[in-house]
Design a protein around this motif. Structure first.
Motif, PDB file in Angstrom:
ATOM      1  N   ASP A  63       5.841  -6.575  -4.315  1.00 37.83           N
ATOM      2  CA  ASP A  63       6.867  -5.543  -4.222  1.00 37.83           C
ATOM      3  C   ASP A  63       6.721  -4.435  -5.271  1.00 37.83           C
ATOM      4  N   LEU A  64       5.736  -4.546  -6.161  1.00 38.10           N
ATOM      5  CA  LEU A  64       5.590  -3.564  -7.236  1.00 38.10           C
ATOM      6  C   LEU A  64       4.890  -2.289  -6.782  1.00 38.10           C
ATOM      7  N   SER A  65       4.119  -2.356  -5.722  1.00 34.86           N
ATOM      8  CA  SER A  65       3.480  -1.168  -5.151  1.00 34.86           C
ATOM      9  C   SER A  65       4.456  -0.528  -4.172  1.00 34.86           C
ATOM     10  N   ASP A  66       4.340   0.781  -4.008  1.00 29.50           N
ATOM     11  CA  ASP A  66       5.235   1.467  -3.083  1.00 29.50           C
ATOM     12  C   ASP A  66       4.879   1.181  -1.633  1.00 29.50           C
ATOM     13  N   GLU A  68       2.424  -1.235   1.310  1.00 27.59           N
ATOM     14  CA  GLU A  68       2.116  -2.636   1.595  1.00 27.59           C
ATOM     15  C   GLU A  68       0.816  -3.016   0.892  1.00 27.59           C
ATOM     16  N   VAL A  69       0.929  -3.737  -0.211  1.00 30.83           N
ATOM     17  CA  VAL A  69      -0.244  -4.194  -0.957  1.00 30.83           C
ATOM     18  C   VAL A  69      -0.055  -5.684  -1.208  1.00 30.83           C
ATOM     19  N   PRO A  70      -0.795  -6.528  -0.497  1.00 34.00           N
ATOM     20  CA  PRO A  70      -0.619  -7.974  -0.676  1.00 34.00           C
ATOM     21  C   PRO A  70      -1.166  -8.445  -2.021  1.00 34.00           C
ATOM     22  N   ASN A  71      -0.659  -9.583  -2.462  1.00 35.59           N
ATOM     23  CA  ASN A  71      -1.184 -10.192  -3.678  1.00 35.59           C
ATOM     24  C   ASN A  71      -2.611 -10.660  -3.421  1.00 35.59           C
ATOM     25  N   GLY A 139      -3.073  -9.576 -21.188  1.00 37.19           N
ATOM     26  CA  GLY A 139      -3.402  -8.164 -21.393  1.00 37.19           C
ATOM     27  C   GLY A 139      -3.448  -7.409 -20.076  1.00 37.19           C
ATOM     28  N   GLY A 140      -4.023  -8.037 -19.050  1.00 39.45           N
ATOM     29  CA  GLY A 140      -4.037  -7.424 -17.725  1.00 39.45           C
ATOM     30  C   GLY A 140      -2.643  -7.283 -17.156  1.00 39.45           C
ATOM     31  N   GLY A 141      -1.848  -8.329 -17.306  1.00 38.54           N
ATOM     32  CA  GLY A 141      -0.487  -8.288 -16.786  1.00 38.54           C
ATOM     33  C   GLY A 141       0.368  -7.260 -17.492  1.00 38.54           C
ATOM     34  N   TRP A 142       0.458  -7.348 -18.814  1.00 43.84           N
ATOM     35  CA  TRP A 142       1.321  -6.406 -19.543  1.00 43.84           C
ATOM     36  C   TRP A 142       0.834  -4.978 -19.371  1.00 43.84           C
ATOM     37  N   ASP A 163      -4.524  -2.560  -8.391  1.00 48.54           N
ATOM     38  CA  ASP A 163      -5.566  -1.705  -8.984  1.00 48.54           C
ATOM     39  C   ASP A 163      -5.276  -1.490 -10.462  1.00 48.54           C
ATOM     40  N   LEU A 164      -4.006  -1.228 -10.785  1.00 47.12           N
ATOM     41  CA  LEU A 164      -3.619  -1.079 -12.193  1.00 47.12           C
ATOM     42  C   LEU A 164      -3.900  -2.363 -12.970  1.00 47.12           C
TER      43      LEU A 164
END
Length: 178
Positions: A63-66, A68-71, A139-142, A163-164
């Protein structure tokens, strides 16, 4: 995200991220403690905003992408997982500290500093990491979550959280030699 300070310190024992955010300190504070706002950049969940209270976290990263981007497969198993961490210290609207994995994976400290009426400096420190793998993972998460927070506060779109995340994880891995 013009005029935003990005200062990262990444070691196997500690992460420190510093960001300038395009919002007043009170707004940024709400993005830390309000479950619905926190879910827009990190993880939502019930908040008992007091020392010893619980900070609820629910993994809904799709839900963090605007759009539809699946995990990615690596993270799909965590979808919907909910847990809580213990708030160690809270001083609205300047300071929030909480455990991670009940302290097994360290502590997170978030400090907010108002440096103009509409700008806030956020300093996030995740200490007591268990080594280079923790530094890469956290580090990737934060790094990714803070990029989303910057975009949300600046009114910018978040095309693809993952991607981020991949970019931030790569930077963290390089910093600790992985």
């Amino acid at each position: 995200m013009a005029d935003t300070l990005v200062a990262d310190t990444i070691t196997p024992q500690m992460l420190r991220f510093e960001r300038d955010l395009a919002a007043p300190i009170e707004t940024v504070w709400q993005y830390l403690v309000d479950p619905e706002l926190r879910a827009r950049w990190f993880m939502g969940g019930p908040t008992e905003a007091r020392e010893g209270g619980k900070l609820g976290l629910t993994f809904n990263h799709q839900d963090l992408s605007d759009g539809e981007v699946p995990n990615p497969e690596r993270y799909a198993k965590h979808q919907g997982k909910a847990w809580s961490e213990t708030i160690l210290k809270i001083e609205p609207p300047h300071f929030l500290a909480f455990t991670w994995d009940d302290g097994e994976a360290g502590e997170v400290k978030i400090e907010l500093f108002a440096f103009s009426p509409d700008r806030t400096r956020l300093v996030l420190t995740h200490s007591r990491l268990r080594g280079a793998e923790d530094a890469r993972n956290f580090g990737g998460g934060w790094g990714a979550h803070l990029a989303v927070l910057q975009k949300r506060l600046a009114g910018e779109p978040v095309e693809n959280f993952w991607d981020l995340h991949a970019e931030a994880e790569k930077r963290a891995a390089q910093a600790v030699g992985l």
